[in-house]
Design a protein around this motif. Structure first.
Motif, PDB file in Angstrom:
ATOM      1  N   THR A  40       0.741  -1.220  -0.058  1.00  0.00           N
ATOM      2  CA  THR A  40      -0.018  -0.085  -0.020  1.00  0.00           C
ATOM      3  C   THR A  40       0.825   1.331  -0.030  1.00  0.00           C
ATOM      4  OG1 THR A  40      -0.177   0.366   2.334  1.00  0.00           O
ATOM      5  CG2 THR A  40      -1.825  -1.278   1.322  1.00  0.00           C
ATOM      6  N   PHE A  41       0.185   2.312  -0.526  1.00  0.00           N
ATOM      7  CA  PHE A  41       0.693   3.728  -0.296  1.00  0.00           C
ATOM      8  C   PHE A  41      -0.297   4.600  -0.066  1.00  0.00           C
ATOM      9  CE2 PHE A  41       0.132   3.218  -5.055  1.00  0.00           C
ATOM     10  CZ  PHE A  41      -0.279   4.571  -5.319  1.00  0.00           C
ATOM     11  N   VAL A  42      -0.041   5.684   0.238  1.00  0.00           N
ATOM     12  CA  VAL A  42      -1.077   6.792   0.708  1.00  0.00           C
ATOM     13  C   VAL A  42      -0.519   8.160   0.166  1.00  0.00           C
ATOM     14  CG1 VAL A  42      -1.680   7.955   2.915  1.00  0.00           C
ATOM     15  CG2 VAL A  42      -1.443   5.898   3.075  1.00  0.00           C
ATOM     16  N   ILE A  43      -1.583   8.758  -0.563  1.00  0.00           N
ATOM     17  CA  ILE A  43      -1.489   9.947  -0.967  1.00  0.00           C
ATOM     18  C   ILE A  43      -2.253  11.077  -0.130  1.00  0.00           C
ATOM     19  CG2 ILE A  43      -2.107  11.508  -2.961  1.00  0.00           C
ATOM     20  CD1 ILE A  43      -1.807   8.897  -4.892  1.00  0.00           C
ATOM     21  N   THR A  44      -1.458  11.947   0.089  1.00  0.00           N
ATOM     22  CA  THR A  44      -2.174  12.898   0.918  1.00  0.00           C
ATOM     23  C   THR A  44      -2.648  14.206   0.028  1.00  0.00           C
ATOM     24  OG1 THR A  44      -0.932  12.430   3.050  1.00  0.00           O
ATOM     25  CG2 THR A  44      -2.054  14.897   2.838  1.00  0.00           C
ATOM     26  N   LEU A  45      -4.085  14.732   0.080  1.00  0.00           N
ATOM     27  CA  LEU A  45      -4.312  15.626  -0.798  1.00  0.00           C
ATOM     28  C   LEU A  45      -4.213  17.193  -0.421  1.00  0.00           C
ATOM     29  CD1 LEU A  45      -7.688  13.751  -2.261  1.00  0.00           C
ATOM     30  CD2 LEU A  45      -5.178  13.679  -2.996  1.00  0.00           C
ATOM     31  N   TYR A  46      -4.233  18.024  -1.100  1.00  0.00           N
ATOM     32  CA  TYR A  46      -3.896  19.227  -0.721  1.00  0.00           C
ATOM     33  C   TYR A  46      -5.012  20.278  -1.397  1.00  0.00           C
ATOM     34  CZ  TYR A  46       0.512  17.888   0.842  1.00  0.00           C
ATOM     35  OH  TYR A  46       1.479  17.050   1.564  1.00  0.00           O
ATOM     36  N   PRO A  47      -6.279  20.247  -0.793  1.00  0.00           N
ATOM     37  CA  PRO A  47      -7.418  21.030  -1.441  1.00  0.00           C
ATOM     38  C   PRO A  47      -7.083  22.625  -1.413  1.00  0.00           C
ATOM     39  CG  PRO A  47      -8.317  19.487   0.150  1.00  0.00           C
ATOM     40  CD  PRO A  47      -6.834  19.436   0.257  1.00  0.00           C
ATOM     41  N   ASP A  48      -6.307  23.050  -0.442  1.00  0.00           N
ATOM     42  CA  ASP A  48      -6.026  24.300  -0.420  1.00  0.00           C
ATOM     43  C   ASP A  48      -5.063  24.826  -1.968  1.00  0.00           C
ATOM     44  OD1 ASP A  48      -3.799  22.921   0.639  1.00  0.00           O
ATOM     45  OD2 ASP A  48      -2.966  24.622   1.437  1.00  0.00           O
ATOM     46  N   VAL A  49      -4.465  23.802  -2.327  1.00  0.00           N
ATOM     47  CA  VAL A  49      -3.569  23.889  -3.440  1.00  0.00           C
ATOM     48  C   VAL A  49      -4.405  23.843  -4.792  1.00  0.00           C
ATOM     49  CG1 VAL A  49      -1.614  23.130  -4.826  1.00  0.00           C
ATOM     50  CG2 VAL A  49      -1.488  23.322  -2.222  1.00  0.00           C
ATOM     51  N   ALA A  50      -5.136  22.714  -4.852  1.00  0.00           N
ATOM     52  CA  ALA A  50      -6.037  22.525  -5.990  1.00  0.00           C
ATOM     53  C   ALA A  50      -7.386  22.002  -5.622  1.00  0.00           C
ATOM     54  CB  ALA A  50      -5.387  21.639  -6.944  1.00  0.00           C
ATOM     55  N   PRO A  51      -8.301  22.877  -5.439  1.00  0.00           N
ATOM     56  CA  PRO A  51      -9.634  22.302  -4.778  1.00  0.00           C
ATOM     57  C   PRO A  51     -10.320  21.426  -5.777  1.00  0.00           C
ATOM     58  CG  PRO A  51      -9.544  24.822  -5.065  1.00  0.00           C
ATOM     59  CD  PRO A  51      -8.206  24.285  -4.859  1.00  0.00           C
ATOM     60  N   ASN A 109       1.284  26.424  -5.747  1.00  0.00           N
ATOM     61  CA  ASN A 109       2.727  26.588  -5.339  1.00  0.00           C
ATOM     62  C   ASN A 109       3.167  25.193  -5.041  1.00  0.00           C
ATOM     63  OD1 ASN A 109       1.252  26.158  -3.097  1.00  0.00           O
ATOM     64  ND2 ASN A 109       1.636  28.016  -2.017  1.00  0.00           N
ATOM     65  N   LEU A 110       2.855  24.269  -5.464  1.00  0.00           N
ATOM     66  CA  LEU A 110       3.287  22.840  -5.181  1.00  0.00           C
ATOM     67  C   LEU A 110       4.267  22.569  -6.256  1.00  0.00           C
ATOM     68  CD1 LEU A 110       3.257  20.431  -3.325  1.00  0.00           C
ATOM     69  CD2 LEU A 110       1.271  19.519  -4.313  1.00  0.00           C
ATOM     70  N   SER A 111       5.332  22.484  -5.688  1.00  0.00           N
ATOM     71  CA  SER A 111       6.296  22.226  -7.171  1.00  0.00           C
ATOM     72  C   SER A 111       6.366  20.667  -7.097  1.00  0.00           C
ATOM     73  CB  SER A 111       7.558  22.553  -6.707  1.00  0.00           C
ATOM     74  OG  SER A 111       8.618  22.352  -7.466  1.00  0.00           O
ATOM     75  N   HIS A 112       6.725  20.149  -8.530  1.00  0.00           N
ATOM     76  CA  HIS A 112       6.811  18.866  -8.813  1.00  0.00           C
ATOM     77  C   HIS A 112       8.062  18.347  -8.335  1.00  0.00           C
ATOM     78  CE1 HIS A 112       3.374  20.118 -11.309  1.00  0.00           C
ATOM     79  NE2 HIS A 112       3.149  18.771 -11.472  1.00  0.00           N
ATOM     80  N   GLN A 113       8.253  17.747  -7.324  1.00  0.00           N
ATOM     81  CA  GLN A 113       9.412  17.150  -6.662  1.00  0.00           C
ATOM     82  C   GLN A 113       8.979  15.957  -6.484  1.00  0.00           C
ATOM     83  OE1 GLN A 113      12.176  19.113  -6.167  1.00  0.00           O
ATOM     84  NE2 GLN A 113      11.057  20.653  -7.162  1.00  0.00           N
ATOM     85  N   ARG A 114       9.957  14.956  -5.890  1.00  0.00           N
ATOM     86  CA  ARG A 114       9.836  13.422  -5.521  1.00  0.00           C
ATOM     87  C   ARG A 114       8.723  13.333  -4.795  1.00  0.00           C
ATOM     88  NH1 ARG A 114      11.747   8.346  -5.116  1.00  0.00           N
ATOM     89  NH2 ARG A 114      11.595   7.224  -3.141  1.00  0.00           N
ATOM     90  N   GLY A 115       7.614  12.474  -5.245  1.00  0.00           N
ATOM     91  CA  GLY A 115       6.613  12.000  -4.260  1.00  0.00           C
ATOM     92  C   GLY A 115       5.457  12.814  -4.816  1.00  0.00           C
ATOM     93  N   VAL A 116       5.674  13.989  -5.649  1.00  0.00           N
ATOM     94  CA  VAL A 116       4.199  14.822  -5.611  1.00  0.00           C
ATOM     95  C   VAL A 116       3.388  14.199  -6.742  1.00  0.00           C
ATOM     96  CG1 VAL A 116       3.724  17.202  -6.640  1.00  0.00           C
ATOM     97  CG2 VAL A 116       5.108  17.029  -4.870  1.00  0.00           C
ATOM     98  N   GLY A 144       3.708  25.003 -13.373  1.00  0.00           N
ATOM     99  CA  GLY A 144       2.904  26.101 -14.025  1.00  0.00           C
ATOM    100  C   GLY A 144       2.210  25.531 -15.228  1.00  0.00           C
ATOM    101  N   GLN A 145       2.243  24.150 -15.149  1.00  0.00           N
ATOM    102  CA  GLN A 145       1.946  23.566 -16.702  1.00  0.00           C
ATOM    103  C   GLN A 145       1.068  22.278 -16.246  1.00  0.00           C
ATOM    104  OE1 GLN A 145       2.114  24.855 -19.954  1.00  0.00           O
ATOM    105  NE2 GLN A 145       3.232  26.543 -18.836  1.00  0.00           N
ATOM    106  N   TYR A 146       1.133  21.811 -15.189  1.00  0.00           N
ATOM    107  CA  TYR A 146       0.526  20.682 -14.830  1.00  0.00           C
ATOM    108  C   TYR A 146      -0.195  20.778 -13.304  1.00  0.00           C
ATOM    109  CZ  TYR A 146       1.662  18.400 -18.924  1.00  0.00           C
ATOM    110  OH  TYR A 146       2.146  18.062 -20.164  1.00  0.00           O
ATOM    111  N   ALA A 147      -1.434  20.262 -12.922  1.00  0.00           N
ATOM    112  CA  ALA A 147      -1.913  20.609 -11.573  1.00  0.00           C
ATOM    113  C   ALA A 147      -1.406  19.560 -10.725  1.00  0.00           C
ATOM    114  CB  ALA A 147      -3.544  20.573 -11.690  1.00  0.00           C
ATOM    115  N   SER A 148      -0.379  20.082  -9.963  1.00  0.00           N
ATOM    116  CA  SER A 148      -0.020  19.207  -8.863  1.00  0.00           C
ATOM    117  C   SER A 148      -1.105  19.337  -7.753  1.00  0.00           C
ATOM    118  CB  SER A 148       1.412  19.376  -8.277  1.00  0.00           C
ATOM    119  OG  SER A 148       1.394  20.901  -7.978  1.00  0.00           O
TER     120      SER A 148
END
Length: 212
Positions: A40-51, A109-116, A144-148
């Protein structure tokens, strides 16, 4: 709305060719401990970034949309992409959503880094639906081109194990297409984190890692 026919725009073709390595030999379905158990793996969502994106993702998870689907595209030093009901990058869910990234007039403002985790799309900025990808490394050239919209907060080693699956050339021109399915057994909403962010737990079927 019309379903899109290609996700991750064509200008990324060069980046997708980076560091392509192919495992070889007899396949063995293994868990992280070598037992063959599901992982299993868990993804935490950030509605404040991309509701909008988070709401869409939660809805698909709650509807069981991702159960039984695959990660159909895995590229070394780039990302793993899944969530296509067609299993080949051409499909999606019933509706497309607005692309929540600066290139489409939305602050993100969520940059595409490892795990994003971010949404795949076609060249149409508002074409994302169900396909998503998880970054293996610094992919800030996508900012700036994809919705993290989230990140893997538990079990990134499971995503890393996809890189051990034997792959061949995909439609992107890279060694990216698994020769055996990397299948999602189920995806479900679990308890929010301590900051109130929604979380999704993905349970994977046995991952067909190739013996070297």
């Amino acid at each position: 709305m019309k379903k899109t026919t290609r996700y991750i725009a064509s200008f990324l073709a060069g980046a997708m060719m980076l560091g392509s390595l192919t495992a070889c030999g007899k396949e063995a379905s293994v868990g992280s401990d070598g037992s063959g158990k599901t992982e299993t793996f868990v993804i935490t969502l950030y509605p404040d970034v991309a509701p909008i994106t988070c709401e869409n993702f939660e809805s698909l998870v709650s509807d069981g949309f991702y159960d039984g689907l695959t990660f159909h595209r895995v590229v070394d030093n780039f990302m793993a992409q899944g969530g296509d009901p067609n299993g080949n990058g051409t499909g999606g869910s019933a509706e497309n959503i607005k692309g929540e990234f600066s290139g489409n007039g939305v602050t993100n403002n969520l940059s595409h880094q490892r795990g994003v985790v971010s949404m795949a799309r076609s060249q149409d900025p508002d074409s994302a639906s169900s396909q998503f990808f998880i970054c293996y490394t610094d992919c800030s050239f996508l900012d700036g081109q994809y919705a993290s919209f989230g990140e893997v907060t538990e079990g990134m080693e499971v995503i890393d194990s996809f890189l051990q699956v034997e792959r061949t050339y995909g439609g992107d021109g890279a060694i990216s297409a698994p020769t055996s399915p990397i299948k999602i057994a189920s995806a479900e909403m679990i308890e929010d984190d301590s900051d109130g962010n929604p979380r999704v737990q993905f349970t994977m079927n046995e991952i067909p890692v190739a013996k070297k």
